[in-house]
Write a protein that holds these residues in place. Sequence first.
Motif, PDB file in Angstrom:
ATOM      1  N   GLU A  51       2.049   6.627  -6.995  1.00 57.49           N
ATOM      2  CA  GLU A  51       1.035   7.574  -7.476  1.00 57.49           C
ATOM      3  C   GLU A  51       1.474   9.016  -7.233  1.00 57.49           C
ATOM      4  OE1 GLU A  51      -2.392   6.230  -5.361  1.00 57.49           O
ATOM      5  OE2 GLU A  51      -3.030   4.869  -6.973  1.00 57.49           O
TER       6      GLU A  51
ATOM      7  N   GLU B 202       0.830  -1.207   0.000  1.00 61.21           N
ATOM      8  CA  GLU B 202       0.000   0.000   0.000  1.00 61.21           C
ATOM      9  C   GLU B 202       0.861   1.253   0.000  1.00 61.21           C
ATOM     10  OE1 GLU B 202      -2.530  -0.616   3.364  1.00 61.21           O
ATOM     11  OE2 GLU B 202      -4.126  -1.525   2.153  1.00 61.21           O
TER      12      GLU B 202
ATOM     13  N   LYS C 294      -4.005 -10.192   0.436  1.00 58.04           N
ATOM     14  CA  LYS C 294      -5.220 -10.084   1.235  1.00 58.04           C
ATOM     15  C   LYS C 294      -5.949 -11.415   1.308  1.00 58.04           C
ATOM     16  CE  LYS C 294      -6.185  -5.148   0.739  1.00 58.04           C
ATOM     17  NZ  LYS C 294      -7.136  -4.113   0.236  1.00 58.04           N
TER      18      LYS C 294
ATOM     19  N   LYS D  76       1.285   3.043 -15.113  1.00 53.41           N
ATOM     20  CA  LYS D  76       0.041   2.381 -14.740  1.00 53.41           C
ATOM     21  C   LYS D  76       0.217   0.872 -14.627  1.00 53.41           C
ATOM     22  CE  LYS D  76      -3.157   5.840 -16.605  1.00 53.41           C
ATOM     23  NZ  LYS D  76      -4.237   6.110 -17.602  1.00 53.41           N
TER      24      LYS D  76
ATOM     25  N   ILE E 114       1.449   0.232 -11.194  1.00 54.80           N
ATOM     26  CA  ILE E 114       0.352   0.305 -10.231  1.00 54.80           C
ATOM     27  C   ILE E 114      -0.511  -0.954 -10.310  1.00 54.80           C
ATOM     28  CG2 ILE E 114      -1.735   1.551  -9.590  1.00 54.80           C
ATOM     29  CD1 ILE E 114       0.769   3.065  -8.894  1.00 54.80           C
ATOM     30  N   LYS E 115      -0.737  -1.419 -11.512  1.00 55.71           N
ATOM     31  CA  LYS E 115      -1.531  -2.636 -11.698  1.00 55.71           C
ATOM     32  C   LYS E 115      -0.858  -3.837 -11.028  1.00 55.71           C
ATOM     33  CE  LYS E 115      -3.461  -5.651 -15.272  1.00 55.71           C
ATOM     34  NZ  LYS E 115      -3.568  -5.924 -16.729  1.00 55.71           N
TER      35      LYS E 115
ATOM     36  N   ILE F 141       2.265   1.721  -3.513  1.00 56.36           N
ATOM     37  CA  ILE F 141       1.256   2.276  -4.422  1.00 56.36           C
ATOM     38  C   ILE F 141       1.120   3.778  -4.213  1.00 56.36           C
ATOM     39  CG2 ILE F 141      -1.217   2.307  -4.969  1.00 56.36           C
ATOM     40  CD1 ILE F 141      -1.255  -0.711  -4.342  1.00 56.36           C
TER      41      ILE F 141
ATOM     42  N   LEU G 220      -1.282  -6.864  -3.969  1.00 56.88           N
ATOM     43  CA  LEU G 220      -2.062  -6.505  -2.790  1.00 56.88           C
ATOM     44  C   LEU G 220      -3.242  -7.454  -2.616  1.00 56.88           C
ATOM     45  CD1 LEU G 220      -2.506  -4.526  -0.466  1.00 56.88           C
ATOM     46  CD2 LEU G 220      -3.815  -3.073  -2.041  1.00 56.88           C
ATOM     47  N   GLN G 221      -3.956  -7.718  -3.697  1.00 54.31           N
ATOM     48  CA  GLN G 221      -5.099  -8.626  -3.620  1.00 54.31           C
ATOM     49  C   GLN G 221      -4.656 -10.038  -3.250  1.00 54.31           C
ATOM     50  OE1 GLN G 221      -8.271  -7.607  -3.642  1.00 54.31           O
ATOM     51  NE2 GLN G 221      -7.290  -5.563  -3.771  1.00 54.31           N
TER      52      GLN G 221
ATOM     53  N   PHE H 278       1.244  -3.793  -8.522  1.00 59.66           N
ATOM     54  CA  PHE H 278       1.141  -3.643  -7.067  1.00 59.66           C
ATOM     55  C   PHE H 278      -0.245  -4.051  -6.580  1.00 59.66           C
ATOM     56  CE2 PHE H 278       4.671  -0.238  -6.968  1.00 59.66           C
ATOM     57  CZ  PHE H 278       5.619  -1.168  -6.560  1.00 59.66           C
ATOM     58  N   ASN H 279      -1.272  -3.656  -7.283  1.00 63.66           N
ATOM     59  CA  ASN H 279      -2.642  -3.988  -6.876  1.00 63.66           C
ATOM     60  C   ASN H 279      -2.900  -5.488  -6.948  1.00 63.66           C
ATOM     61  OD1 ASN H 279      -4.108  -1.584  -6.089  1.00 63.66           O
ATOM     62  ND2 ASN H 279      -3.743  -0.837  -8.174  1.00 63.66           N
ATOM     63  N   GLU H 280      -2.328  -6.131  -7.957  1.00 62.55           N
ATOM     64  CA  GLU H 280      -2.470  -7.588  -8.045  1.00 62.55           C
ATOM     65  C   GLU H 280      -1.790  -8.263  -6.854  1.00 62.55           C
ATOM     66  OE1 GLU H 280      -0.816  -8.468 -11.825  1.00 62.55           O
ATOM     67  OE2 GLU H 280      -2.643  -7.968 -12.953  1.00 62.55           O
TER      68      GLU H 280
END
Length: 280
Positions: free
Chosen positions: A140, A133, A169, A155, A158-159, A136, A165-166, A161-163
């Motif tokens: 940004e 987090e 989780k 981008k 960022i994508k 990210i 992160l999920q 990192f989000n993958e």
Amino acid sequence: MKSNLKLNGRIAMLVAGVALAAAGVANLSFTYATLPGKFWSQLGISEARGTENIRKSFIEGYVYTYGASAAKKIATGDRVAVANDAMAYAKSYVTTPEFQDAYKQAREQQKPAAPAPARTKEEIQAAQIATIEKSIADTEKSMKGLSAEMQESMKDVIKMFNEQLQDYKNPESEMLNYMAEGEKFNHQTAMQTYETNLATWQKTYPENYQSMIKTRLETFLAVTADVDYNAAVHDAYGLKKFNNPAYEKKSDEWKMAYRAGKPVVDAAREFATVWLKELK
């Protein structure tokens, strides 16, 4: 933990380069407070420096002879007498609160620290989520100063990192499970190392200082048991070298005993034997 846990291969007591002060004698009437200090001047060293050498030699298990500038100048016939005085001083000194407090402090300083507990799977998960987090948010923020083209290329970062992160989780994440198992393995390895170091520490620095002295005396006797005082030497680039190559591989303490000479070492061995009997 410092490397000075490798102490058992060292003699603890060579006082000022002349007296292999691994012992004291029961029939000497000297005490630490009243012992004549003439031998310090004979060694070319102050009593304070000599006392420090003795303290460090006993506690650290390495021979300290710092400052004994006149040791080599003592007449051969006087060396045993000087050695006797130095050894009596050493024996009396180690019974003082000053020495015992110094030993306790050194012992505690050398004690290995236990590894931190292994993190739980949940702790690892929380740490990874917080790290991603932050990554990210930092990315940004940095994008705001970039060109539109560069922002577009970021981008994908960022994508990614989000993958991640999920994935973290998800309590059943393969990567999370892998990290948790790795944490356990690393902790087990660290504990094994700690337990080995702790056992070595307990042997090298026993709680009872007399046990430590006993070990030092026994080591001294073992190291000096086979010194060949008639060993031939030769000059090699300004240094004395043994003709026998096997002797060149001997420990520094063995060589120190050779240089000190048989009369001094024999006296020290006799005193060490008497002292050991007192400690049993």
